[in-house]
Design an enzyme around this catalytic site. Sequence first.
Site, short mmCIF file in Angstrom:
data_model
loop_
_atom_site.label_atom_id
_atom_site.label_comp_id
_atom_site.label_asym_id
_atom_site.label_seq_id
_atom_site.Cartn_x
_atom_site.Cartn_y
_atom_site.Cartn_z
N PHE A 199 18.90 -96.96 -3.17
CA PHE A 199 18.02 -97.76 -2.34
C PHE A 199 18.78 -98.68 -1.38
O PHE A 199 18.16 -99.52 -0.75
CB PHE A 199 17.07 -98.59 -3.23
CG PHE A 199 15.91 -97.79 -3.76
CD1 PHE A 199 14.73 -97.67 -3.02
CD2 PHE A 199 15.97 -97.14 -4.97
CE1 PHE A 199 13.67 -96.93 -3.48
CE2 PHE A 199 14.91 -96.39 -5.45
CZ PHE A 199 13.75 -96.28 -4.71
N HIS A 221 32.06 -95.22 -11.06
CA HIS A 221 31.09 -96.22 -11.55
C HIS A 221 31.63 -96.87 -12.81
O HIS A 221 32.59 -96.40 -13.40
CB HIS A 221 29.73 -95.57 -11.84
CG HIS A 221 28.94 -95.28 -10.59
ND1 HIS A 221 29.11 -94.13 -9.85
CD2 HIS A 221 28.01 -96.03 -9.93
CE1 HIS A 221 28.30 -94.17 -8.80
NE2 HIS A 221 27.63 -95.31 -8.82
N LYS A 227 27.48 -96.58 -17.17
CA LYS A 227 26.56 -95.64 -16.49
C LYS A 227 26.38 -94.39 -17.35
O LYS A 227 27.36 -93.76 -17.74
CB LYS A 227 27.10 -95.30 -15.10
CG LYS A 227 26.16 -94.41 -14.33
CD LYS A 227 26.45 -94.41 -12.84
CE LYS A 227 25.54 -93.45 -12.08
NZ LYS A 227 24.12 -93.79 -12.14
N1 LIG Z 1 18.49 -95.65 -7.15
C1 LIG Z 1 19.27 -96.72 -7.04
O1 LIG Z 1 19.46 -97.28 -5.95
C2 LIG Z 1 19.92 -97.27 -8.28
C3 LIG Z 1 20.70 -98.44 -8.23
C4 LIG Z 1 21.20 -98.97 -9.41
C5 LIG Z 1 20.94 -98.35 -10.61
N2 LIG Z 1 20.22 -97.20 -10.63
C6 LIG Z 1 19.83 -96.53 -11.88
O2 LIG Z 1 18.81 -97.32 -12.48
C7 LIG Z 1 18.87 -97.19 -13.89
C8 LIG Z 1 18.94 -98.58 -14.55
O3 LIG Z 1 20.09 -99.24 -14.15
P1 LIG Z 1 20.51 -100.65 -14.81
O4 LIG Z 1 21.85 -100.94 -14.28
O5 LIG Z 1 19.44 -101.67 -14.67
O6 LIG Z 1 20.65 -100.22 -16.36
P2 LIG Z 1 20.58 -101.14 -17.66
O7 LIG Z 1 21.21 -100.36 -18.74
O8 LIG Z 1 21.10 -102.51 -17.37
O9 LIG Z 1 19.01 -101.28 -17.94
C9 LIG Z 1 18.20 -100.25 -18.40
C10 LIG Z 1 17.07 -100.87 -19.20
O10 LIG Z 1 16.11 -99.86 -19.52
C11 LIG Z 1 15.54 -100.24 -20.76
N3 LIG Z 1 14.78 -99.17 -21.41
C12 LIG Z 1 15.15 -98.32 -22.41
N4 LIG Z 1 14.08 -97.54 -22.76
C13 LIG Z 1 13.05 -97.91 -21.97
C14 LIG Z 1 11.70 -97.49 -21.86
N5 LIG Z 1 11.18 -96.53 -22.65
N6 LIG Z 1 10.92 -98.08 -20.92
C15 LIG Z 1 11.41 -99.04 -20.13
N7 LIG Z 1 12.68 -99.50 -20.20
C16 LIG Z 1 13.49 -98.93 -21.11
C17 LIG Z 1 16.77 -100.70 -21.58
O11 LIG Z 1 16.35 -101.51 -22.68
C18 LIG Z 1 17.53 -101.51 -20.52
O12 LIG Z 1 17.19 -102.88 -20.54
C19 LIG Z 1 20.06 -96.25 -14.17
O13 LIG Z 1 19.59 -94.92 -14.25
C20 LIG Z 1 20.92 -96.41 -12.92
O14 LIG Z 1 21.73 -95.26 -12.68
C21 LIG Z 1 19.71 -96.66 -9.50
#
Ligand SMILES: NC(=O)c1ccc[n+]([C@@H]2O[C@H](COP(=O)([O-])OP(=O)(O)OC[C@H]3O[C@@H](n4cnc5c(N)ncnc54)[C@H](O)[C@@H]3O)[C@@H](O)[C@H]2O)c1
Length: 242
Positions: free
Chosen positions: A108, A140, A144
């Site tokens: 994003f 990363h 990740k």
């Molecule tokens: N598209 C983008 O621009 C972009 C940018 C950054 C991160 N990401 C992706 O976003 C995701 C999250 O990243 P993050 O750094 O916040 O990770 P993170 O590990 O800090 O957070 C993930 C959260 O999801 C929670 N979770 C687990 N099971 C769940 C469920 N059933 N329902 C809801 N939440 C649940 C976990 O408890 C945790 O708090 C990853 O897949 C990452 O690769 C995408």
Amino acid sequence: MNNTSLNIALLGYGKMGKLIEEMSLKKGHRIVARIDKEEDWLLQAASLKTAHVAIEFSTPASAVQNIEHCFELNLPIIVGTTAWQHDQDRLKQWCISKGQALMWGSNFSIGVNLLFKLNQQLAQWMNVYEGYEVSIEEIHHTAKLDAPSGTAVSLAQQIIENLDRKNQWTLEENSAPDQLKIEALRIDATPGTHHVRYQSEIDDLVISHIAHNRKGFAIGAIEAAEWIYDKKGWFNFTEVFF
Ligand SMILES: NC(=O)c1ccc[n+]([C@@H]2O[C@H](COP(=O)([O-])OP(=O)(O)OC[C@H]3O[C@@H](n4cnc5c(N)ncnc54)[C@H](O)[C@@H]3O)[C@@H](O)[C@H]2O)c1
């Protein structure tokens, strides 16, 4: 829409969820639900009904179920989580046939989306310069869960669509001539980094993006939520905003 205050449900309350909360509040939006595990859907059912839009940054294992919950609640959803696309065709059909709204993005941030444009153009130009071998490197942090990153997969797909001599991507060390090699490195405390590298005997040409922090992803996801909350359909962030 930018002046309207939204009720946002956060799906995933980790690093991204917390940052999106902080930045949404600064823009005058409200956070009405924080779903961080499957049981929260039941526990927060009443507050979820007041949400205008959901923003999903959870885990590859939970994203599909969270998307399904949103479709069942008629709640438009922004999906930032990566590596759930194995179920994309089924979810897209459900979304369109039942009048739901979803926008996904492998990344994003504005900078990465500009890199996407450069990448597509460069791949087209490289069709006539056959001496260059292309590869992608992404780095990363070690927490990740997926590899390669969703952003690296998007970069690879853009190259495959525009460069005739590449037909598929691979993580394997020994790649066939029509395969595009992706190297996915996991190094502690490294900011998200992507390089597209064209190497020849004479020189190397590299286009790169190096994230300094996560704010760019949060800003893009909130803008996507402001855009989608009153629409229906299946959208990709890059196609709508760039
Ligand atoms: N598209 C983008 O621009 C972009 C940018 C950054 C991160 N990401 C992706 O976003 C995701 C999250 O990243 P993050 O750094 O916040 O990770 P993170 O590990 O800090 O957070 C993930 C959260 O999801 C929670 N979770 C687990 N099971 C769940 C469920 N059933 N329902 C809801 N939440 C649940 C976990 O408890 C945790 O708090 C990853 O897949 C990452 O690769 C995408």
